[in-house]
Design a protein around this motif. Structure first.
Motif, PDB file in Angstrom:
ATOM      1  N   PRO A 185       0.813  -1.220   0.000  1.00 34.34           N
ATOM      2  CA  PRO A 185       0.000   0.000   0.000  1.00 34.34           C
ATOM      3  C   PRO A 185       0.845   1.268   0.000  1.00 34.34           C
ATOM      4  CG  PRO A 185      -0.864  -1.579   1.570  1.00 34.34           C
ATOM      5  CD  PRO A 185       0.451  -2.120   1.109  1.00 34.34           C
ATOM      6  N   LEU A 186       1.976   1.247   0.702  1.00 39.53           N
ATOM      7  CA  LEU A 186       2.840   2.419   0.748  1.00 39.53           C
ATOM      8  C   LEU A 186       3.416   2.724  -0.633  1.00 39.53           C
ATOM      9  CD1 LEU A 186       4.202   4.550   2.573  1.00 39.53           C
ATOM     10  CD2 LEU A 186       6.048   2.913   2.941  1.00 39.53           C
ATOM     11  N   ARG A 187       3.866   1.691  -1.330  1.00 40.64           N
ATOM     12  CA  ARG A 187       4.400   1.875  -2.684  1.00 40.64           C
ATOM     13  C   ARG A 187       3.335   2.437  -3.626  1.00 40.64           C
ATOM     14  NH1 ARG A 187       9.062  -0.794  -4.365  1.00 40.64           N
ATOM     15  NH2 ARG A 187      10.176  -1.968  -2.752  1.00 40.64           N
ATOM     16  N   LYS A 188       2.125   1.936  -3.492  1.00 44.50           N
ATOM     17  CA  LYS A 188       1.047   2.334  -4.395  1.00 44.50           C
ATOM     18  C   LYS A 188       0.572   3.761  -4.143  1.00 44.50           C
ATOM     19  CE  LYS A 188      -3.573   0.888  -5.915  1.00 44.50           C
ATOM     20  NZ  LYS A 188      -4.655  -0.114  -5.748  1.00 44.50           N
ATOM     21  N   ALA A 189       0.573   4.159  -2.881  1.00 44.85           N
ATOM     22  CA  ALA A 189      -0.052   5.428  -2.514  1.00 44.85           C
ATOM     23  C   ALA A 189       0.847   6.639  -2.686  1.00 44.85           C
ATOM     24  CB  ALA A 189      -0.536   5.358  -1.070  1.00 44.85           C
ATOM     25  N   SER A 190       2.138   6.463  -2.469  1.00 42.82           N
ATOM     26  CA  SER A 190       3.000   7.638  -2.392  1.00 42.82           C
ATOM     27  C   SER A 190       4.195   7.562  -3.332  1.00 42.82           C
ATOM     28  CB  SER A 190       3.514   7.822  -0.960  1.00 42.82           C
ATOM     29  OG  SER A 190       4.446   8.881  -0.902  1.00 42.82           O
ATOM     30  N   PRO A 191       4.496   8.648  -4.040  1.00 42.97           N
ATOM     31  CA  PRO A 191       5.709   8.675  -4.860  1.00 42.97           C
ATOM     32  C   PRO A 191       6.975   8.737  -4.010  1.00 42.97           C
ATOM     33  CG  PRO A 191       4.676  10.835  -4.835  1.00 42.97           C
ATOM     34  CD  PRO A 191       3.740   9.908  -4.119  1.00 42.97           C
ATOM     35  N   ASN A 192       6.813   8.971  -2.723  1.00 44.28           N
ATOM     36  CA  ASN A 192       7.960   9.114  -1.820  1.00 44.28           C
ATOM     37  C   ASN A 192       8.107   7.918  -0.895  1.00 44.28           C
ATOM     38  OD1 ASN A 192       8.135  11.904  -2.794  1.00 44.28           O
ATOM     39  ND2 ASN A 192       6.325  12.223  -1.525  1.00 44.28           N
ATOM     40  N   PHE A 193       7.614   6.748  -1.354  1.00 50.07           N
ATOM     41  CA  PHE A 193       7.608   5.561  -0.496  1.00 50.07           C
ATOM     42  C   PHE A 193       8.996   5.154  -0.042  1.00 50.07           C
ATOM     43  CE2 PHE A 193       7.748   3.979  -4.892  1.00 50.07           C
ATOM     44  CZ  PHE A 193       8.846   3.124  -4.845  1.00 50.07           C
ATOM     45  N   ASN A 433      -1.464   8.062  20.662  1.00 55.22           N
ATOM     46  CA  ASN A 433      -1.073   8.740  19.420  1.00 55.22           C
ATOM     47  C   ASN A 433      -1.330   7.777  18.267  1.00 55.22           C
ATOM     48  OD1 ASN A 433       1.168  11.352  19.178  1.00 55.22           O
ATOM     49  ND2 ASN A 433       0.675  10.229  17.331  1.00 55.22           N
ATOM     50  N   SER A 434      -1.923   8.273  17.183  1.00 57.53           N
ATOM     51  CA  SER A 434      -2.361   7.343  16.142  1.00 57.53           C
ATOM     52  C   SER A 434      -2.229   7.921  14.748  1.00 57.53           C
ATOM     53  CB  SER A 434      -3.820   6.956  16.388  1.00 57.53           C
ATOM     54  OG  SER A 434      -4.308   6.126  15.353  1.00 57.53           O
ATOM     55  N   ASN A 435      -1.905   7.029  13.796  1.00 54.20           N
ATOM     56  CA  ASN A 435      -2.011   7.338  12.374  1.00 54.20           C
ATOM     57  C   ASN A 435      -3.352   6.899  11.813  1.00 54.20           C
ATOM     58  OD1 ASN A 435       0.530   8.428  12.064  1.00 54.20           O
ATOM     59  ND2 ASN A 435       1.462   6.542  11.365  1.00 54.20           N
ATOM     60  N   TYR A 436      -4.110   6.158  12.571  1.00 59.60           N
ATOM     61  CA  TYR A 436      -5.370   5.515  12.241  1.00 59.60           C
ATOM     62  C   TYR A 436      -5.168   4.279  11.373  1.00 59.60           C
ATOM     63  CZ  TYR A 436     -10.111   4.507  10.864  1.00 59.60           C
ATOM     64  OH  TYR A 436     -11.292   3.869  10.657  1.00 59.60           O
ATOM     65  N   ALA A 437      -4.488   4.396  10.224  1.00 58.06           N
ATOM     66  CA  ALA A 437      -4.323   3.230   9.346  1.00 58.06           C
ATOM     67  C   ALA A 437      -2.875   3.119   8.918  1.00 58.06           C
ATOM     68  CB  ALA A 437      -5.226   3.340   8.123  1.00 58.06           C
ATOM     69  N   GLY A 438      -2.182   2.105   9.409  1.00 53.84           N
ATOM     70  CA  GLY A 438      -0.814   1.849   8.962  1.00 53.84           C
ATOM     71  C   GLY A 438       0.064   3.077   9.065  1.00 53.84           C
ATOM     72  N   PHE A 439       0.636   3.467   7.926  1.00 54.47           N
ATOM     73  CA  PHE A 439       1.488   4.641   7.886  1.00 54.47           C
ATOM     74  C   PHE A 439       0.675   5.928   7.806  1.00 54.47           C
ATOM     75  CE2 PHE A 439       4.541   1.418   6.592  1.00 54.47           C
ATOM     76  CZ  PHE A 439       5.707   1.862   7.170  1.00 54.47           C
ATOM     77  N   GLY A 440      -0.628   5.845   8.051  1.00 57.83           N
ATOM     78  CA  GLY A 440      -1.473   7.008   7.888  1.00 57.83           C
ATOM     79  C   GLY A 440      -1.723   7.219   6.408  1.00 57.83           C
ATOM     80  N   SER A 441      -1.952   8.457   6.005  1.00 54.67           N
ATOM     81  CA  SER A 441      -2.137   8.742   4.590  1.00 54.67           C
ATOM     82  C   SER A 441      -0.779   8.784   3.925  1.00 54.67           C
ATOM     83  CB  SER A 441      -2.854  10.087   4.396  1.00 54.67           C
ATOM     84  OG  SER A 441      -2.923  10.399   3.031  1.00 54.67           O
ATOM     85  N   ALA A 442      -0.424   7.699   3.260  1.00 56.47           N
ATOM     86  CA  ALA A 442       0.867   7.659   2.587  1.00 56.47           C
ATOM     87  C   ALA A 442       0.962   8.748   1.534  1.00 56.47           C
ATOM     88  CB  ALA A 442       1.077   6.292   1.931  1.00 56.47           C
ATOM     89  N   HIS A 443      -0.206   9.262   1.104  1.00 57.42           N
ATOM     90  CA  HIS A 443      -0.203  10.371   0.155  1.00 57.42           C
ATOM     91  C   HIS A 443       0.512  11.585   0.743  1.00 57.42           C
ATOM     92  CE1 HIS A 443      -3.195   8.187  -2.191  1.00 57.42           C
ATOM     93  NE2 HIS A 443      -3.868   8.003  -1.080  1.00 57.42           N
ATOM     94  N   GLY A 444       0.493  11.676   2.073  1.00 59.85           N
ATOM     95  CA  GLY A 444       1.096  12.826   2.725  1.00 59.85           C
ATOM     96  C   GLY A 444       2.530  12.609   3.124  1.00 59.85           C
ATOM     97  N   ALA A 445       3.179  11.566   2.578  1.00 55.51           N
ATOM     98  CA  ALA A 445       4.577  11.324   2.901  1.00 55.51           C
ATOM     99  C   ALA A 445       5.426  12.323   2.128  1.00 55.51           C
ATOM    100  CB  ALA A 445       4.965   9.894   2.534  1.00 55.51           C
TER     101      ALA A 445
END
Length: 627
Positions: A185-193, A433-445
């Motif tokens: 999911p991290l690879r798919k969501a963010s260009p900065n994975f 303290n929480s990201n809610y889902a995994g790395f949070g919004s990987a879009h915001g990496a």
């Protein structure tokens, strides 16, 4: 040892929780930290030893967990805390959750997601629109400013975590497992994975999820911490970091703007009034030594927009059941998993997504708490009357929105860290303290910032008329809750705790499991006379969903952790409950039941010296550590 010696761990993270652990309670007179990561705990212990108090240590731990367990938490997430001041006996609450963007209207997001006018709506977890304004960065600073010792600067408090990020740290088993799960999911969501993966020339794209024992470095996250330490909140919510976060979100089609971050900077974290319920049931109000409440206890929770009210309502209903004679007294051998208590499942309506107080953190306008009626004795007694001790009541109206009319928001994640810290002066803090889902919004990496926005907006409904419907600059319903317990201590004769004295700070993280975990762990201590570690080790149950691979959040399935007595399991089935026993860790395993921490306060009867006693969940990587 040659540098070419391979890791002792297998290439893929396998099943590492093969049998129940055996842990002892940890005691200390100088302070304590209990959390899921040993290296993060050391960050807090370093701060305590440097003269900081519990609040200072908590922020150090939060930062350390961002480094060592980024799969669960981060500076771009949200936080809540409850703080106990030993000098005054006062319990305070701080709401460090972020809001939706100013241009995130229901109509705009529904249109972006292609929802028809007559279509019910749910926010996709993997959508950039699930990102909310980060609240944790401001929350860390505000926690130190409001509750800290005043002896240490933010630079000193964040220094241990910065060192971990720059010099590198070995990844633990639990974290490695979830890092691997989140890699795709991290690879798919963010260009900065690549920022959140380990460099490896033999891996695809030259990076991969780290394995247990691998060394990870996070220089960009260290740089972000340095900026927060030296420039304060302004350094995070304006300038370089803010611009990078917004650019990534906007490039992916999101609607957060710099003005939204500036708005959160101006508002700050919000001091709110904690909510509480007094509990004298099951004999804990009459025996100060066999039950360490000495007159009963008062359970404190963070008010809505968190779900702490659910724990108070459940505990209050149990008390009313006992008062009406429907729930027999629970003997210690049954206390950790009492069948009548498990059977008395009652789903409450989601609390209002608005906090108890709104507006500026500097001048919060007073107003009556909307939570008061839901935890009042008459209301809880009326709900207790609906309990049928002989069978399930499938047609019982719970008061929650009809799932056919209002599909529930996701609430599908346990990607959260809960920890507790205490100091030698008797202060203690319950922090989540929480990201809610995994790395949070990987879009915001964001590149060079390594800050990921929390996906809390996935908790919003996109259906018009829903009580938790999306609106601009609105806080969503949160699952994350810290817990704190004080003693009611009647009599004041020295035999037992005094009124208002701290009993413990504690919490159990993990979606809908959290209020259920609070009740089970608390009853284990005050009714079953279990020590903190025993209360956490005991098998737990989870009713309904709260995990992505379970499905319907309105499920009536009672998930029971392996190790529960067979008589209890069969008893629940005979009452009409669909029961599923879970073991192992991967998939729908023990992760369903959350991970908890407890730090309890007692006083040596002879010496008169205060003692901290800590326990840490065997379902996590950490432990309780003395200062």
């Amino acid at each position: 040892m040659p540098l070419t010696t391979p890791s002792v761990y297998p290439p893929a993270c396998g099943e590492f929780l093969k049998w129940p652990s055996r842990r002892s309670v940890v005691h200390s007179t100088k302070g304590m930290v209990a959390c899921t990561q040993p290296l993060a705990a050391k960050c807090g212990i370093d701060i305590l030893n440097a003269g900081g108090n519990a609040a200072d240590a908590a922020v150090a731990v939060a930062a350390g967990l961002n480094i060592t367990e980024p799969t669960s938490t981060g500076i771009g997430g949200d936080m809540f805390c409850l703080y106990y001041d030993a000098k005054t006996g006062k319990v305070s609450a701080l709401n460090g959750s972020g809001r939706s963007g100013g241009k995130c209207t229901l109509e705009t997001i529904r249109k972006d997601l292609g929802l028809a006018d007559d279509e019910l709506g749910e926010m996709p977890m993997n959508s950039v629109h699930a990102a909310t304004v980060p609240g944790a960065a401001a929350g860390w600073v505000d926690t130190v400013e409001r509750f800290g010792s005043g002896k240490l600067s933010m630079e000193q408090i964040l220094a241990p975590a910065i060192e971990l990020a720059e010099k590198g740290f070995p990844v633990s088993e639990d974290t490695a497992f979830f890092w691997k799960v989140n890699e795709a999911p991290l690879r798919k969501a963010s260009p900065n994975f690549a920022e959140m993966l380990k460099a490896d020339p033999s891996a695809p794209d030259g990076v991969r999820a780290p394995k247990a024992g691998d060394i990870m470095k996070m220089p960009n996250l260290a740089r972000t911490f340095r900026t927060l330490a030296t420039e304060g909140k302004k350094g995070f919510y304006t300038g370089r970091i803010a611009e990078e976060i917004i650019k990534v979100v906007r490039d992916r089609g999101g609607h957060l703007e710099l003005a939204d971050l500036a708005h959160h900077l101006e508002q700050g974290s919000e001091p709110v009034d904690p909510i509480s319920l007094k509990f004298r049931g099951q004999g804990c109000g009459s025996s100060p030594r066999s039950s360490p409440g000495g007159g009963g206890v008062e359970l404190w929770e963070h008010p809505p927009n968190g779900q702490g009210i659910v724990a108070l309502m459940a505990l209050g209903i149990f008390q009313e059941l006992e008062a009406s004679g429907q729930d027999p007294h629970l003997s210690p051998p049954r206390t950790t998993t009492p069948r009548p208590t498990l059977h008395a499942h009652h789903r409450m309506p989601p609390p209002s997504p608005s906090p108890t107080r709104t507006g500026s953190s500097r001048t919060p306008p007073p107003r009556p708490s909307p939570s008061a009626s839901l935890i009042s004795q008459p209301y809880l007694a009326s709900r207790a009357k609906l309990f049928n001790p002989s069978a399930t009541t499938p047609d019982l109206t719970h008061g929650n929105p009809n799932p056919n009319t209002f599909p529930s928001p996701a609430l599908r994640s346990s990607d959260t860290v809960y920890f507790a810290a205490a100091d030698s002066a008797g202060n203690a803090i319950s922090f989540i303290n929480s990201n809610y889902a995994g790395f949070g919004s990987a879009h915001g990496a964001a590149p060079a910032a390594a800050s990921r926005c929390r996906t809390a907006a996935a908790n919003f409904s996109l259906t018009r008329g829903h009580p938790n419907v999306l609106a601009p600059r609105k806080r969503p319903y949160h699952t994350i809750i810290p817990g704190l317990v004080t003693c009611l201590g009647e009599g004041g004769d020295g035999d037992g705790p005094q009124k208002g004295e701290l009993h413990s700070v504690f919490g159990v993280m993990g979606g809908f499991m959290q209020p259920q975990g609070h009740v089970q762990v608390l009853l284990g201590q005050i009714v079953g006379a279990l020590n903190p570690q025993q209360a956490l080790d005991a098998p737990r149950v989870c009713i309904g969903a709260g995990m992505a691979d379970v499905g319907d959040v309105y499920s009536e399935v009672v998930y029971v952790e392996e190790g529960m007595p067979e008589a209890t399991v069969e008893g629940l089935r005979k009452l009409g409950h669909p029961v599923k026993v879970l073991g192992g860790w991967g998939g729908m395993g023990r992760q369903m039941f959350g991970r908890g921490q407890i730090v309890r306060w007692t006083v040596d009867e002879v010496e008169g010296t205060g003692v901290w006693s800590g326990g840490s969940d065997m379902r996590g990587d950490g432990a309780a550590y003395p200062a």
